[in-house]
Design an enzyme around this catalytic site. Structure first.
Site, short mmCIF file in Angstrom:
data_model
loop_
_atom_site.label_atom_id
_atom_site.label_comp_id
_atom_site.label_asym_id
_atom_site.label_seq_id
_atom_site.Cartn_x
_atom_site.Cartn_y
_atom_site.Cartn_z
N HIS A 85 0.82 -0.99 -0.13
CA HIS A 85 0.18 -0.06 -0.28
C HIS A 85 0.76 1.16 -0.13
CE1 HIS A 85 0.41 0.04 4.72
NE2 HIS A 85 -0.01 0.70 4.06
N ASP A 221 1.13 -7.54 2.41
CA ASP A 221 1.59 -6.24 2.12
C ASP A 221 3.33 -5.62 1.92
OD1 ASP A 221 1.30 -3.41 1.46
OD2 ASP A 221 -0.68 -3.82 3.82
N SER A 647 4.10 2.63 8.75
CA SER A 647 4.04 1.58 7.18
C SER A 647 5.08 1.51 6.69
CB SER A 647 2.35 1.26 6.00
OG SER A 647 1.05 1.75 7.16
#
Length: 712
Positions: A85, A221, A647
Site C-alpha cells: 500500500h 502487504d 507502514s
C-alpha cells in the site's frame, strides 16, 4: 467512590493495562536510556547497534519512503522493501488496461526492466543532535507567544545556516515534546527510485477494505523498489548511468519466524500521535469530528465501489483514491469505538483530577492551575470552526472538479502587466496537472459525489455559516448537472484549448467558470470566516499544550516520557503476542495460508485467490519458508506501539534481524494515536517468510532473494 469503582472495574477487566513497559516512540539517539529495559525484555543487541554515528548501525538501513511510509534496505545493491500500500501510487501510475500491474503484479527479471518512479524519494537519517538550549536561547516564560515564536524561528534559522556550511546533508530542526525540546536532523535524500516487484493486489491487498484494520489478517502487504545513486554513491536524479546504491548497512533476514513471547521492535517513521491531549480534545475528535468524516467518506466509497465494479479501467483509475479514503474511513471508526469502549476520555479525566490537585498544591505551580479550564473554553469555542473546516475540507478535496479548479487560482490573477514568461510557466504547469488529473478522472463518479456532498453540506451547516454559493442552489441535482455541463474544466481537451489560447482577457472566462466560482466561494469562506478563528484558537491550544506537557513531566519526574510522533525516526518495542479483545475472543499471534483458502470467494475481487498460490498451497510447496509446524505463516501481531508512517517499517527480532514488515494495527487498538493500552493495542506485520515465499515460489523471482542475507 465513582472514580474508585471505575478504576477497580478497569483493573479487573484489563489488568495488563497497568503495565506500560515498552509503550512509546523513542528517539534513537537517546535509546541508551531504554537499553536496560529492552535487554531485560530479551533484546540481545545494544542501543549502539541500533543507532550510531561512529559506525554503521541499523539506522543506516531505514528510510523514510516517499512522504508517508517507511522502507528498509535488504541488500548491498540498494534493494528496498516496503508495504504494497506504500508503493500503491507508483504501481497504479505504471498500470494501464494493457499492463495492469495492480491486478497481475510486476516483477523485473533484471535491472534493465526496473521502472523509474518520478517524484518518489527515500530519506536516510545520518545524524541527530539535541539543540534545545540553542533554540530556546533568549526565550523566557513571560514572553507573549508571537515574540516567543519569532525568537525561536530566528535561532533555528541561525543554527541551520551554521550547520549547512559544514555538511552536504539536508538540515532541519524539529520540535519534540510539543515545543519543550528541539532536535536537529541531518538527512540524505535519494530521488532515483525504481519499482522492482510487487505481487498482484489479490495478494498485496488481500481482504481489501473489509479486512483493513482487522485481525486476523492474510495480506501479503509488500512491494520492492531499488535505490539508485550516481557512480560515487551520491543522490542524483534519474539517469541511465546511475548505479544501485551501496548502503552502509542492510538488514539480515531471519527465517526463524515470530515466536510468541519473544522481544521485538519496530524501527521507522511514525507520522502523528497525540498522546498528551486533554480529555476534552480527545472527546471532540473521537465523538464529534471523526464520526462526521466517517459518514461522508463511507458514502463516497459506496459511489466508488458501484462504478469500479462495473468498469476495469475505472477500477484502476480510482484504486489509489479508494485506498486512501478507505484507510482513514475505517481507522476513524475504530478510534471512536476504542476510545469509548475502553473509557479513554474518563481515564484522561481522572488523570486531570490528579494534575489539578498537584498544580494547586504549591504556589510555584501557578502557571498550571488554570490550564484545564482554558482547554475547556477553547475547545468549546473551537467546535463551530472545526465542524466548518471538516465540511470545507471534505467538499473541497473530494469533489475532484473543485479541487482541480483550485490549481487555476494563480492564473486567475493574471493581468496585462504579468510578464509573459510567468504566464508561460503557469500554463506549462497546468497542462502537466491536467494530464495527470484526467488520466485518473471519471466524471460520472465526480458528479454523484458532488451531489451527495453538497446535499450533506447544506443539511448539516447553518445558512449563515457556509460558502455563499450553497445558498444560491435551489436544487442540488440541477445545479450539479449545470455545473458539469458548463464548466470547461471537465475535460483535458477543453482545458488545453483554453490554455493554448490564453491571454490576459481570458481571465474573465476562468473567473466565471462555475467550478472555479464554487472553489473560490469555498476557499473564500474558509479564508475569511473559518481560518482566522481556527488558527487563533489552535495556536493558543498549542501554547497550552506545551505548558501542559511541561507540567506533566514535572508532576511525574520518575517517568520516562516519549515524545509524540512527528515523522522522525523512532524505535518502538514490545513482545510477539496475541490478544483478547472481547469476552470469548482469544486471538493467537499468527495466521497461515490456510486462512486465505478459507476466505476465498471468486465473486468478490478482494477475496480472489491466485491460481498459482492455490497450487502451491495444495502441494504444500513452501520451500524453506515454512514454519517449523509445517504451515506457511502469513502475518503476526505484537504489542508494539505503531501509527501511520510506520507502514513498511521493519519489525525485528532480539538480534536486529528482519522478521516482517509492519503494515497495520488491530481494529480495537486504532485509538493508540490518542491513548495507548498495551492490553489491546496490537500492530500487524506480514511475515518476511511469506514475502520471500511469494517472491521465490510464486513469482519465480529467486534472483531477488539471492541478493539478500538470509539467516536460517
Amino acid at each position: 467512590m465513582k472514580r474508585l469503582a471505575f478504576l477497580l472495574t478497569f483493573a479487573v477487566l484489563f489488568p495488563s493495562c497497568l503495565i506500560m513497559a515498552g509503550e512509546g516512540m523513542w528517539i534513537p539517539m537517546l535509546l541508551q536510556y531504554n537499553e536496560k529495559e529492552m535487554q531485560e525484555m530479551g533484546m540481545r543487541i545494544t542501543a549502539d547497534d541500533i543507532y550510531s554515528i561512529n559506525h554503521s548501525s541499523l539506522k543506516d538501513a531505514i528510510v523514510l519512503f516517499g512522504g508517508g511510509c517507511t522502507g528498509e534496505i535488504v541488500s548491498d545493491y540498494g534493494l528496498l522493501l516496503t508495504n504494497h500500500h506504500c508503493g500503491y501510487g507508483s504501481i497504479q501510475r505504471h498500470s494501464s488496461v494493457e499492463h495492469d500491474y495492480l491486478t497481475d503484479g510486476f516483477w523485473a527479471n533484471d535491472r534493465s526492466q526496473e521502472l523509474p518512479c518520478p517524484g518518489m524519494s527515500v530519506t536516510f537519517l545520518r545524524e541527530m543532535r539535541d539543540v534545545t538550549s540553542r533554540v530556546l536561547e533568549g526565550v523566557t516564560d513571560d514572553m507573549d507567544e508571537a515574540d516567543r515564536q519569532s525568537k525561536i524561528e530566528a535561532n533555528i534559522k541561525k543554527i541551520t545556516a551554521e550547520v549547512e556550511k559544514e555538511t552536504e546533508y539536508k538540515v532541519s530542526i524539529k520540535p519534540f515534546f510539543l515545543g519543550n525540546e528541539y532536535y536537529l536532523l541531518l538527512n540524505e535524500v535519494y530521488t532515483d527510485i525504481r519499482l522492482v516487484g510487487c505481487p498482484p493486489s489479490n495478494i498485496g491487498k488481500f481482504g481489501g477494505d473489509t479486512d483493513n484494520w482487522v485481525w486476523p489478517r492474510h495480506t501479503g502487504d509488500f512491494s520492492i523498489f531499488r535505490v539508485y545513486a550516481d557512480k560515487d554513491g551520491h543522490p542524483a536524479d534519474y539517469s541511465a548511468e546511475n548505479v544501485p546504491y551501496k548502503p552502509a548497512k542492510h538488514l539480515d533476514i531471519s527465517l526463524k519466524g515470530a515466536v510468541e513471547g519473544d522481544f521485538t521492535f519496530v524501527f521507522g517513521y511514525p507520522a502523528r500521535t497525540s498522546e498528551y491531549l486533554p480529555a476534552v480534545a480527545v472527546d471532540q475528535e473521537a465523538n464529534l469530528i471523526d464520526p462526521i468524516t466517517v459518514d461522508l467518506r463511507g458514502k463516497i466509497l459506496d459511489i466508488y465501489n458501484k462504478y469500479q465494479e462495473q468498469d476495469k479501467k475505472v477500477r484502476i483509475q480510482y484504486a489509489s483514491k479508494h485506498a486512501g479514503l478507505g484507510n482513514g474511513w475505517k481507522k476513524w471508526m475504530g478510534v471512536t469505538e476504542g476510545i469509548n469502549h475502553f473509557h479513554g476520555v474518563e481515564k484522561k479525566q481522572f488523570f486531570e483530577e490528579d494534575f489539578q490537585n498537584w498544580a494547586s498544591g504549591d504556589e510555584s505551580r501557578a502557571q498550571y492551575v488554570n490550564l484545564l479550564g482554558q482547554f475547556e473554553k477553547n475547545y468549546k469555542d473551537l467546535e463551530l470552526f472545526q465542524l466548518a473546516y471538516t465540511y470545507v475540507a471534505e467538499a473541497g478535496m473530494n469533489i475532484e472538479l473543485f479541487s482541480f479548479a483550485g490549481k487555476f487560482a494563480k492564473l486567475a490573477q493574471v493581468t496585462k502587466e504579468t510578464p509573459q514568461e510567468d504566464i508561460d510557466k503557469m500554463i506549462a504547469s497546468l497542462k502537466g496537472s491536467a494530464k495527470s488529473f484526467f488520466k485518473d478522472y471519471y466524471m460520472p463518479i465526480d458528479k454523484e459525489v458532488a451531489a451527495m456532498l453538497l446535499k450533506e453540506y447544506i443539511k448539516a451547516q447553518p445558512a449563515d455559516f457556509r460558502p455563499a454559493f450553497l445558498n444560491d442552489i435551489k436544487d442540488v441535482d440541477e445545479y450539479v448537472e449545470t455545473l458539469f455541463a458548463k464548466s470547461f474544466l471537465v475535460s483535458e481537451e477543453s482545458v488545453n484549448a483554453f490554455l493554448d489560447g490564453f491571454k490576459a482577457k481570458s481571465v474573465k472566462k476562468l473567473q466565471n467558470d462555475p467550478a472555479f466560482v464554487a472553489y473560490q466561494s469555498i476557499i473564500g469562506f474558509y479564508r475569511d470566516h473559518v481560518y482566522p478563528s481556527l488558527a487563533s484558537i489552535t495556536e493558543d491550544n498549542q501554547r497550552l499544550q506545551r505548558i501542559y506537557m511541561k507540567g506533566q513531566m514535572e508532576m511525574q519526574p520518575e517517568k520516562r516520557f516519549s515524545p509524540d510522533a512527528n515523522f522522525t525516526l523512532r524505535v518502538t518495542y514490545g513482545k510477539i503476542e496475541g490478544f483478547k479483545p472481547k469476552d470469548g475472543m482469544n486471538y493467537r499471534h499468527f495466521t497461515t495460508l490456510e486462512g486465505i483458502m478459507q476466505k476465498e470467494n471468486p465473486d468478490i475481487y478482494d477475496y480472489v485467490v491466485e491460481p498459482r498460490l492455490k497450487e502451491l498451497y495444495n502441494n504444500k510447496d513452501y520451500g524453506r519458508y515454512a514454519d517449523k509446524d509445517g504451515t506457511m505463516h502469513v502475518a503476526f501481531t505484537a504489542s508494539v506501539h505503531t501509527t501511520g508512517g510506520n507502514s513498511g517499517s521493519p519489525i525485528l527480532n532480539a538480534d536486529g534481524q528482519l522478521l516482517g514488515l509492519n503494515f497495520d494495527r488491530c481494529w480495537e487498538g486504532t485509538m493508540s494515536d490518542l491513548i495507548y493500552d498495551p492490553s489491546i493495542c496490537r500492530n500487524i506485520s506480514v511475515d518476511i517468510r511469506y514475502v520471500l515465499f511469494i517472491i521465490d515460489k510464486f513469482a519465480g523471482a529467486k534472483h531477488l532473494v539471492d541478493e539478500m542475507t538470509i539467516v536460517e
